[in-house]
Each structure stands twice: as C-alpha cells, then as structure tokens.
Design an enzyme around this catalytic site. Sequence first.
Site, mmCIF file in Angstrom:
data_model
loop_
_atom_site.group_PDB
_atom_site.id
_atom_site.type_symbol
_atom_site.label_atom_id
_atom_site.label_comp_id
_atom_site.label_asym_id
_atom_site.label_seq_id
_atom_site.Cartn_x
_atom_site.Cartn_y
_atom_site.Cartn_z
ATOM 1 N N LYS A 204 47.551 70.246 14.462
ATOM 2 C CA LYS A 204 48.258 71.431 14.957
ATOM 3 C C LYS A 204 47.423 72.289 15.885
ATOM 4 C CE LYS A 204 52.087 71.543 11.807
ATOM 5 N NZ LYS A 204 52.742 72.092 10.616
ATOM 6 N N ARG A 238 50.694 66.364 4.619
ATOM 7 C CA ARG A 238 51.566 65.738 5.626
ATOM 8 C C ARG A 238 50.730 65.491 6.872
ATOM 9 N NH1 ARG A 238 54.661 67.065 9.954
ATOM 10 N NH2 ARG A 238 56.713 66.086 10.109
HETATM 11 N N1 HH2 Z 1 55.262 70.528 10.217
HETATM 12 C C1 HH2 Z 1 56.045 69.932 11.134
HETATM 13 C C2 HH2 Z 1 57.245 69.334 10.740
HETATM 14 N N2 HH2 Z 1 57.629 69.294 9.454
HETATM 15 N N3 HH2 Z 1 57.210 69.837 7.189
HETATM 16 C C3 HH2 Z 1 56.454 70.427 6.258
HETATM 17 N N4 HH2 Z 1 56.830 70.400 4.970
HETATM 18 N N5 HH2 Z 1 55.285 71.069 6.588
HETATM 19 C C4 HH2 Z 1 54.835 71.141 7.879
HETATM 20 O O1 HH2 Z 1 53.773 71.760 8.124
HETATM 21 C C5 HH2 Z 1 55.626 70.516 8.903
HETATM 22 C C6 HH2 Z 1 56.844 69.877 8.500
HETATM 23 C C7 HH2 Z 1 55.639 69.939 12.573
HETATM 24 O O2 HH2 Z 1 54.888 68.842 12.906
HETATM 25 P P1 HH2 Z 1 55.447 67.480 13.584
HETATM 26 O O3 HH2 Z 1 56.495 66.823 12.755
HETATM 27 O O4 HH2 Z 1 54.261 66.623 13.850
HETATM 28 O O5 HH2 Z 1 56.033 67.911 14.981
HETATM 29 P P2 HH2 Z 1 57.510 68.225 15.488
HETATM 30 O O6 HH2 Z 1 58.067 69.355 14.692
HETATM 31 O O7 HH2 Z 1 57.303 68.549 16.936
HETATM 32 O O8 HH2 Z 1 58.344 66.980 15.300
#
Ligand code: HH2
Length: 258
Positions: A204, A238
Amino acid sequence: MGVLNVTPDSFSDGGDYLDAGAAVARGLELVADGANLIDVGGESTRPGSDPVAADEEMRRVVPVIERLVGAGVAVSIDTMKAEVAEAALAVGASFVNDVTALRFDARMATVVARANVGLCLMHMQGEPKTMQEHPHYDDVTAEVAAHLRAQADIALAAGVRADQISVDPGIGFGKTTEHNLTLLRELPAIAALGYPVVVGVSRKRFLGELTGEPVTGRVSATVAANVEAFRRGAWMFRVHDVRATRQALVVAQAVEGS
Ligand code: HH2
C-alpha cells in the site's frame, strides 16, 4: 489470505488476471506459495476508483471462484454487494470480505447469516472515490474500534454468530500514513474487541511513502508491516506476496513460541 483481483484497475495487480484462466492460475500459485484462503475481488476499491455494476462484478468473479473451489481452494469473496456475495457463495465461496462492513448493502448480514460463512468487517472512512481527500479523526484507533464494534453488533442482530466475525482496521481506506501507523501500533485495541483481526497492508501507498519504493518494490516493507501486525495480535494477513509473508510469519510465530 492471498489477493486475487479480477479487475482492470486494481492498484497493484489491475489487468493482470482479467482472463479467467490467468486468474485461476494465479490463485493456484498463491495456494502453492502458502495461502490458506484466496480473496477474489471484481471491483477495485483503490482511492479514486469508480464503482462497478453487480452483473459485471459477477461476470468477472463467479467463473474464477467456481474453478478454484473445484480445485479444492478455500475462497473469500471481496465485495460490498449482497447479490455478488450470494452468487459467490452459490458456487462455493466460504468467506465474505466486506470493505464497507455492512454499510453499503443492508442485506449483506442476512446473506452471511443464512450461508453460515466467515465475515470480515473492514473500517473505511467515506467511500473509495473520495476517501483520501481529507481523512480526519480526533482519535483514529478509538473511532475505528467503535465503528467495528457497532457494525459487528449489526451483524449479530441479523443472526450472524460471533465466531463468524473478524474485524479489519482498513489500512489505507480514508487514512493518512500517520493514521495507518497509529492503527498498526495500537492494534491491540482493535484485538480487544474480541474478534480475530485481519490486516491488509500489502504494497500500500503508506509503505511507498515510508520507503520511496514503487508498488512492485514494496515486498520487504509489506513483510515488515505484517510482522509488526502479527506481534500486536493480527490473525489474518491479506497479501499479494504470499511466499515472503508466510516465511516471515512462520519465523515470527516460532520466536514467540505460539
Ligand atoms: N484492501 C484492499 C481491498 N480489500 N479487504 C480487507 N479486508 N482489508 C484490506 O486492507 C483491503 C481489502 C485494497 O487492496 P487491493 O485489493 O490490492 O486493491 P484494489 O482495491 O485496487 O483492488
């Protein structure tokens, strides 16, 4: 928990796994790397992202989940929409990860209660489109903890059992770098709610601000942040980089003797 985004616009792996075959192969790779659960998402929630319609989200994730479950993989559905969660559960997903902690879709709690699956409630201030514009808290940890407790109470009232619930402070969701660091430092206060704690620090932006590294250069930073979270009571991590994180957690756990 391995991250698998079937989206064109996720901040780290956007566009890499839009093809169902590529997504399934990536999911299996994450399992081989040591993931216990694969979190499949069809809507990016990165800062500034636009919402996706439910039918498009289902078109992206359902075939991937079906094939991963068929291969014996435990799958989490990363969605804020009850309709998408239902479709994912129907093809064998066994965990719901709701980054709005039931705020977006009031029906979500009932869907989870009926399916008798795990539920992650994540804190977010505002919504993805605008959440990073002016995040403000008087006491970030106290406010996040109070919100998670209130949303867990809503889940319980809808028939979700306490042992189905986990909570997540929502690193990067309507938070400055300082807010993220405070939440990680004070994670025991979130764990004190009595629910297992999930953290999502992987690659992040705050890690980029601390190290100066671009998204793909943040593996060591991700590992360090996860170990710090582990030492303060986190239960599920995660991540995109499963192998490196798992190694670090195995060692951290062994040192702790737990
Ligand atoms: N962060 C993201 C998405 N889902 N779920 C939980 N429980 N906790 C988190 O910190 C979290 C999450 C964001 O990351 P990512 O899926 O890599 O990116 P994007 O939202 O652009 O798909």
